[in-house]
Design an enzyme around this catalytic site. Structure first.
Site, PDB file in Angstrom:
ATOM      1  N   VAL A  13       0.830  -1.207   0.000  1.00 19.35           N
ATOM      2  CA  VAL A  13       0.000   0.000   0.000  1.00 19.35           C
ATOM      3  C   VAL A  13       0.866   1.259   0.000  1.00 19.35           C
ATOM      4  O   VAL A  13       0.678   2.173  -0.798  1.00 19.35           O
ATOM      5  CB  VAL A  13      -0.948   0.003   1.222  1.00 19.35           C
ATOM      6  CG1 VAL A  13      -1.739   1.317   1.282  1.00 19.35           C
ATOM      7  CG2 VAL A  13      -1.894  -1.184   1.161  1.00 19.35           C
ATOM      8  N   THR A 126      -6.537  -0.961   7.261  1.00 23.43           N
ATOM      9  CA  THR A 126      -7.907  -1.422   7.454  1.00 23.43           C
ATOM     10  C   THR A 126      -8.180  -1.670   8.936  1.00 23.43           C
ATOM     11  O   THR A 126      -7.437  -2.387   9.604  1.00 23.43           O
ATOM     12  CB  THR A 126      -8.152  -2.712   6.664  1.00 23.43           C
ATOM     13  OG1 THR A 126      -7.888  -2.452   5.282  1.00 23.43           O
ATOM     14  CG2 THR A 126      -9.585  -3.182   6.823  1.00 23.43           C
ATOM     15  N   CYS A 266      -6.848  -8.826   3.225  1.00 23.60           N
ATOM     16  CA  CYS A 266      -8.106  -8.079   3.302  1.00 23.60           C
ATOM     17  C   CYS A 266      -9.316  -8.989   3.488  1.00 23.60           C
ATOM     18  O   CYS A 266      -9.920  -9.022   4.555  1.00 23.60           O
ATOM     19  CB  CYS A 266      -8.294  -7.230   2.039  1.00 23.60           C
ATOM     20  SG  CYS A 266      -7.274  -5.750   2.009  1.00 23.60           S
ATOM     21  N   ARG A 337       0.838 -13.262   2.586  1.00 17.41           N
ATOM     22  CA  ARG A 337       0.122 -12.965   3.829  1.00 17.41           C
ATOM     23  C   ARG A 337      -1.204 -13.719   3.917  1.00 17.41           C
ATOM     24  O   ARG A 337      -2.024 -13.681   3.006  1.00 17.41           O
ATOM     25  CB  ARG A 337      -0.141 -11.459   3.938  1.00 17.41           C
ATOM     26  CG  ARG A 337       1.110 -10.627   4.180  1.00 17.41           C
ATOM     27  CD  ARG A 337       0.798  -9.153   4.158  1.00 17.41           C
ATOM     28  NE  ARG A 337       0.380  -8.702   2.832  1.00 17.41           N
ATOM     29  CZ  ARG A 337      -0.066  -7.486   2.573  1.00 17.41           C
ATOM     30  NH1 ARG A 337      -0.184  -6.602   3.530  1.00 17.41           N
ATOM     31  NH2 ARG A 337      -0.410  -7.149   1.337  1.00 17.41           N
TER      32      ARG A 337
END
Length: 428
Positions: A13, A126, A266, A337
């Site tokens: 990110v 997040t 996510c 991940r």
């Protein structure tokens, strides 16, 4: 004010964000990992998310002393002169599937040591609704001695990076923004609007922006859990789930989600953040958590299905050899991940099967550190009793699967409906 930006966390990110902002502002890309900073300073990127030529160009801008451009650092002294701090650190879950805010709170503590009156701290990590103001802001106030919304201000703009996607990149995806005061909200919105070609959407509050991110992924998680449950049902019926979806997809409003492993940073994580917040308020979510349970069990289902197919072919299970193709959480990217492939591996090992894992995209050292698995360097001149296509990397279409299998004694299972149907024994 003239904006001088610090991006905290240079992963999937933070790095693309730092590069884009650096074309218009003075940016310091900060990471506590010295190896990561040194790697980027040499023009290298293990995530493969950065446009290396563009990164080199914006680094050169800083060298040219034009007032804009990008530099990298692991020294907090180098970010003290910044007045906008954007935090993009990971927000994983722990072994009990509870939010792990340690990286976020440590980043907040570090920023609390350097923020000044008038500065803005923007979170992209997040979180659950309310986390910024209820968990992060108190840390910023305690460490800095400053007062929230008087001395410093906050924003929240959820990341929408899709690792491995070279089409829907940072600037091409509409960005949700928010701020802790109306003026801050407008400042944050204009900041992102200056680099996001697709435009921005200014949410009415930090909590609304936080919640929007959480439900984006929870919705996708639930849709996939529905088709995964269908796969469990149709396996008992003896029909192919993908065939059913193709047939149902002829109706104009049917959503053609595919069954599969749901991992990553996510979709496999965010629903637990939303559930955690709900439970803290006395509500136990039923639908969200039931979807998670289905998706979390798919690796075990795949492994057990493979073993059943091996038994049907008369293959002796104990000490047989299995190959898992792919360990990353999605195709054509190195991100490992929260990969659910590990669930297939672990379950097969329970049957005393000799399991090898091959992935040309994953970093061997990261896989060893994260999952205690030694990736094999090559599968040439080897044969296996079971081959599980777990990740649909493009390279996996090119292999001679007949040569990888024991003659008439190999099961090929395709979790992605990716390989030619004629060569597989079953698919998810």
């Amino acid at each position: 004010m003239d904006k001088k930006i610090a991006i905290i966390g240079l992963g999937y990110v933070g790095l693309p964000l730092a590069i884009e902002f650096a074309s218009k502002y003075s940016v310091v890309g900060f990471d506590i990992n010295k190896d990561r900073v040194n790697e980027l300073s040499k023009g290298e990127d293990r995530t493969r998310e950065a446009d290396l030529k563009r990164m080199s160009d914006v680094v050169q801008l800083k060298s040219d002393a034009l007032g804009i451009g990008l530099s990298f650092s692991y020294n907090t002294e180098d970010i003290k002169s910044c007045n906008v701090f954007i935090i993009t650190v990971p927000t994983p879950i722990d072994h009990y599937k509870k939010p792990d805010l340690k990286p976020l709170l440590k980043a907040s503590e570090m920023i609390g040591q350097v923020i000044k009156r008038g500065d803005i701290v923007i979170y992209e990590s997040t979180v659950y609704p309310g986390c910024t103001e209820e968990d992060c802001v108190p840390v910023l106030e305690r460490v800095s001695g400053l007062v929230y919304n008087k001395d410093f201000f906050c924003g929240y703009s959820p990341e929408r990076i899709n690792p491995g996607d070279k089409i829907n990149t940072l600037t091409k995806i509409k960005k949700v923004t928010s701020g802790s005061t109306p003026d801050t909200a407008e400042t944050v919105d204009q900041l992102y609007k200056s680099i996001i070609e697709a435009g921005t959407f200014k949410a009415s509050s930090l909590k609304v922006a936080e919640a929007s991110k959480a439900i984006e992924n929870a919705q996708r998680d639930l849709n996939i859990s529905f088709v995964n449950e269908l796969a469990l049902i149709f396996e008992r019926i003896g029909i192919d789930t993908n065939d059913v979806i193709e047939a149902a997809g002829t109706k104009w409003n049917f959503l053609k989600y595919k069954p599969g492993l749901v991992g990553g940073h996510c979709i496999g994580v965010d629903p637990y953040y939303l559930a955690h917040k709900a439970e803290s308020l006395g509500y136990h979510p039923q639908v969200i958590l039931s979807g998670r349970r289905v998706n979390d069990n798919m690796g075990m289902f795949v492994a057990n299905k493979v073993v059943k197919l091996m038994i049907q072919k008369g293959i002796l299970i104990k000490k047989s050899k299995a190959l898992i193709l792919g360990i990353t959480f999605k195709e054509n990217c190195p991100d490992i991940r929260n990969s659910k492939v590990i669930d297939i591996y672990t379950e097969l090992k329970q049957f005393d099967i000799d399991v090898e894992v091959y992935d040309p995209h994953a970093d061997k050292h990261e896989v060893k550190e994260e999952y205690s698995i030694d990736l094999v360097d090559s599968i040439n001149n080897k044969t296996y009793n079971a081959i599980i296509l777990a990740v649909s990397h493009d390279e996996f279409l090119k292999y001679d699967y007949a040569a990888l299998g024991e003659q008439n004694s190999t099961v090929i299972f395709d979790t992605k409906a990716f390989l030619p149907r004629s060569i597989v024994d079953a698919r998810l």
